[in-house]
Scaffold this active site. Structure first.
Site, PDB file in Angstrom:
ATOM      1  N   SER A 157       0.847  -1.191   0.000  1.00 30.03           N
ATOM      2  CA  SER A 157       0.000   0.000   0.000  1.00 30.03           C
ATOM      3  C   SER A 157       0.878   1.235   0.000  1.00 30.03           C
ATOM      4  CB  SER A 157      -0.881   0.007   1.251  1.00 30.03           C
ATOM      5  OG  SER A 157      -1.475   1.271   1.451  1.00 30.03           O
ATOM      6  N   TYR A 182       0.030  -0.100  10.647  1.00 34.99           N
ATOM      7  CA  TYR A 182      -0.323  -0.457   9.274  1.00 34.99           C
ATOM      8  C   TYR A 182       0.840  -0.147   8.334  1.00 34.99           C
ATOM      9  CZ  TYR A 182      -2.803  -0.415   4.784  1.00 34.99           C
ATOM     10  OH  TYR A 182      -3.194  -0.640   3.489  1.00 34.99           O
TER      11      TYR A 182
END
Length: 315
Positions: A157, A182
């Site tokens: 990501s 994350y």
């Protein structure tokens, strides 16, 4: 040979779809394994690979839900796998190895994002454990079945910008931040691809990628206030900017897994169906950051992950 982290002129782009990038690709006789292949961009990936002729194995934490979501797609099978549980990872891998089949594509599409602080296994922070360590153990355990010429695709990501690997505190013992957690996990996905590609010595090629901003179940831990704070929606909750459809979001991982344009390449980070450029200081949220592609950090993470999981196909 190291592939340069620069665009190759693929002819595809932000709004290309998975079906478009797979047009003309024949996967008859090939087997693909897609984690998360029954939801969001993973489901679209499974659909497109199966339409191209591949047999697709979809490991799922909730097999009944997966079977329901995949009903009507020919050439798909479901088995149980919980990426947050190493015993489950090993059991799935060993069941697959017992079938004596070869794997031509692995797409690590499953993941969690910005979840509340959660511990799994021996107290591991869940985002790092599920997004990275579970996939690390899975690929290493399955390695004897990975065919020559196969591709391993890690769905990372743009969130890798948020954090490199927190070598001194990867488990957030000293205060939890769900977005930094994350970011660390997504950086780990890229570093995993970098080092796997190096270790495989061109027998297998590995890629990592940013799929784009897509509204899927991945956002289940992100409420409207959080999305508003991050500029994802406006004051009324309306989407801001050009978000991708699910078909567009699945495109880069399907391109990574199947495109002949990437023949002989590997160990690079992709976005919008292209090899990404290195991130620029004036535009850090596009391209890939150095901390995610550094070979020394990739090797260090591999050694750490192998020690934590007890899995290392290259030992």
């Amino acid at each position: 040979m190291t592939t340069p982290q620069h665009k190759i002129g693929s002819g595809f782009g932000y709004h290309s779809t998975a079906a478009e990038v797979a047009a003309g690709v024949d996967l008859t006789g090939k087997l693909a394994l897609v984690t998360g292949g029954y939801s969001g961009i993973g489901l679209e990936t499974t659909r497109v690979l199966a339409a191209a002729g591949a047999r697709v194995v979809v490991p799922a934490r909730r097999p009944a839900n997966a079977a329901e979501a995949l009903a009507g797609i020919d050439g798909v099978e479901v088995d149980e796998l919980d990426l947050g549980d190493l015993d489950s990872v090993r059991a799935f891998a060993d069941r697959f190895l017992a079938t004596d089949r070869r794997i031509d594509v692995v797409i690590a599409s499953a993941g969690v994002m910005a979840m509340p602080q959660t511990r799994v296994g021996p107290g591991w922070e869940a985002q790092f454990a599920i997004n990275h360590l579970g996939h690390f153990a899975l690929v290493n355990r399955l390695w004897p079945a990975v065919a020559d010429g196969a591709r391993v695709v890690m769905v990372s990501s743009r969130g890798h910008n948020f954090s490199g690997i927190r070598w001194d505190d990867p488990w957030f013992a000293d205060g939890y931040d769900r977005w930094l957690a994350y970011g660390q996990a997504k950086t780990a996905n890229v570093l995993f691809a970098v080092h796997l590609d190096a270790l495989a010595e061109a027998r297998v090629r590995a890629f990592a990628l940013h799929p784009g901003r897509i509204r899927t179940a991945l956002l289940r831990h992100v409420d409207t206030d959080d999305m508003r704070e991050r500029g994802m929606v406006d004051a009324e909750g309306n989407i801001v900017g050009d978000w991708k459809t699910v078909g567009e979001g699945a495109a880069t991982q399907v391109w990574a897994a199947t495109s002949p344009q990437l023949a002989g390449m590997g160990g690079v980070y992709l976005e919008d169906c292209e090899i990404a450029e290195p991130a620029r200081p004036d535009d850090p949220m596009h391209g890939v950051r150095d901390h995610a592609t550094d070979p020394a950090q990739a090797a260090r993470l591999w050694a750490m992950s192998a020690e934590l999981t007890g899995e290392n196909a290259f030992a």
